[in-house]
Design an enzyme around this catalytic site. Structure first.
Site, PDB file in Angstrom:
ATOM      1  N   ASP A  24      11.358 -21.532  23.458  1.00  0.00           N
ATOM      2  CA  ASP A  24      10.999 -20.939  24.757  1.00  0.00           C
ATOM      3  C   ASP A  24       9.927 -21.786  25.453  1.00  0.00           C
ATOM      4  OD1 ASP A  24      11.159 -19.100  26.778  1.00  0.00           O
ATOM      5  OD2 ASP A  24       9.886 -17.616  25.802  1.00  0.00           O
ATOM      6  N   ASN A  72      21.180 -14.713  28.921  1.00  0.00           N
ATOM      7  CA  ASN A  72      20.853 -15.835  29.825  1.00  0.00           C
ATOM      8  C   ASN A  72      21.843 -15.999  30.974  1.00  0.00           C
ATOM      9  OD1 ASN A  72      19.444 -17.954  27.200  1.00  0.00           O
ATOM     10  ND2 ASN A  72      18.413 -16.607  28.658  1.00  0.00           N
TER      11      ASN A  72
HETATM   12  C1  FPP Z   1      14.034 -20.877  27.139  1.00  0.00           C
HETATM   13  O1  FPP Z   1      13.069 -21.403  28.010  1.00  0.00           O
HETATM   14  C2  FPP Z   1      15.017 -21.888  26.863  1.00  0.00           C
HETATM   15  C3  FPP Z   1      16.346 -21.794  27.132  1.00  0.00           C
HETATM   16  C4  FPP Z   1      16.958 -20.602  27.746  1.00  0.00           C
HETATM   17  C5  FPP Z   1      17.256 -22.913  26.868  1.00  0.00           C
HETATM   18  C6  FPP Z   1      16.972 -23.697  25.628  1.00  0.00           C
HETATM   19  C7  FPP Z   1      17.711 -24.968  25.744  1.00  0.00           C
HETATM   20  C8  FPP Z   1      17.271 -26.169  25.332  1.00  0.00           C
HETATM   21  C9  FPP Z   1      16.022 -26.385  24.586  1.00  0.00           C
HETATM   22  C10 FPP Z   1      18.041 -27.397  25.619  1.00  0.00           C
HETATM   23  C11 FPP Z   1      19.437 -27.448  25.104  1.00  0.00           C
HETATM   24  C12 FPP Z   1      19.583 -27.149  23.667  1.00  0.00           C
HETATM   25  C13 FPP Z   1      20.231 -27.926  22.789  1.00  0.00           C
HETATM   26  C14 FPP Z   1      20.472 -27.454  21.401  1.00  0.00           C
HETATM   27  C15 FPP Z   1      20.685 -29.249  23.164  1.00  0.00           C
HETATM   28  P1  FPP Z   1      12.813 -20.693  29.401  1.00  0.00           P
HETATM   29  O2  FPP Z   1      13.651 -21.368  30.421  1.00  0.00           O
HETATM   30  O3  FPP Z   1      13.060 -19.227  29.296  1.00  0.00           O
HETATM   31  O4  FPP Z   1      11.295 -20.995  29.614  1.00  0.00           O
HETATM   32  P2  FPP Z   1      10.237 -20.108  30.404  1.00  0.00           P
HETATM   33  O5  FPP Z   1      10.003 -18.881  29.547  1.00  0.00           O
HETATM   34  O6  FPP Z   1       9.051 -20.996  30.472  1.00  0.00           O
HETATM   35  O7  FPP Z   1      10.844 -19.796  31.729  1.00  0.00           O
END
Ligand code: FPP
Length: 248
Positions: A24, A72
């Site tokens: 996250d 998501n």
């Molecule tokens: C949460 O951060 C993250 C995600 C919803 C996506 C995770 C994806 C990756 C790390 C990249 C792709 C993965 C692989 C395995 C190649 P957020 O967007 O909710 O962050 P925030 O809480 O700061 O808004």
């Protein structure tokens, strides 16, 4: 001072065979830099291979990454499309060459692939079939939700005619069937939430939450999580052997 990449990684023992990670904080990482959220996801994807290599070097055999949850889909279409495209690119350009080159990781996808685009679904299946018996396993939870997984498993058990359904019947039909439950679940980004991640498998996992945002998750952070895990006493609902003779 030692550079961060020179920090020696500790070895784990049988107590730490499986780690789950809630990656996250990509959005906040990007916001701090006045970049679009997509830049945070790209930065987050860039560190995945190094993190996998570090856990491998420590002797952790199972890693489960939470890459896209069933919730998501509620994000703006542009962000969802970006995450789908990023996963495809990552599988094609990083994961497939790595499997061919190193042959060290089997990759499995946890979640319902049926709603993914045909192109992405086929890429996931191709990656899963590339190597099925490697010494290390990377589970990528994508379109994954723990509640959805349990409902799916119960329905599969019903189809088999199980009655009454036992824990073992459910376990057999989880997306993670055959993998050990996570000993440690790491959450970056500072929130103390489970977010529908491995809710069955994580019943007795140790949790480690760090304020560090996912793209900044480095070796020092891995060692902090390791130290936190080994400072805990896991009793799985029982008593500590040291205390079990003491009836007071
Ligand atoms: C949460 O951060 C993250 C995600 C919803 C996506 C995770 C994806 C990756 C790390 C990249 C792709 C993965 C692989 C395995 C190649 P957020 O967007 O909710 O962050 P925030 O809480 O700061 O808004």
């Amino acid at each position: 001072m030692a550079r961060k990449t020179e920090i020696t990684l500790p070895r784990v023992d049988d107590r730490l065979r499986s780690v789950g990670i809630i990656m996250d904080g990509n959005g906040r990482w990007a916001k701090k830099r006045l970049l679009p959220r997509s830049a945070g996801h790209i930065a987050g994807a860039k560190i995945v291979e190094r993190v996998l290599e570090d856990f491998k070097a420590m002797g952790v055999h199972h890693i489960t990454l939470y890459a896209f949850s069933t919730e998501n889909w509620k994000r703006p279409k542009e962000e969802v499309d970006g995450l789908m495209a990023l996963l495809y690119k990552y599988l094609d350009e990083v994961v497939a060459p790595k499997i061919l080159r190193d042959g060290d990781f089997s990759v499995r996808f946890l979640g319902d692939k049926s709603v993914l685009s045909e192109k992405l679904r086929n890429k996931c299946i191709e990656i899963e079939n590339m190597l099925t018996d490697a010494p290390f396993v990377c589970n990528i939870a994508f379109n994954y939700g723990g509640r959805d997984e349990i409902v799916h498993a119960v329905n599969e058990a019903l189809k088999e005619g199980c009655s009454p359904i036992t824990e073992e019947d459910i376990r057999r039909h989880l997306y993670t069937a055959g993998s050990p439950d996570p000993d440690l679940i790491i959450r970056t980004g500072g929130d103390f939430r489970v977010s529908n991640f491995l809710i069955w498998q994580g019943a007795y996992s140790e949790y480690y939450v760090t304020e560090t945002l996912w793209p900044d998750f480095d070796r020092e952070e891995i060692i902090k999580a390791y130290d936190a895990f080994y400072s805990r006493k896991r009793r799985f609902g029982g008593l500590d052997p040291e205390d079990s003779g003491n009836q007071n």
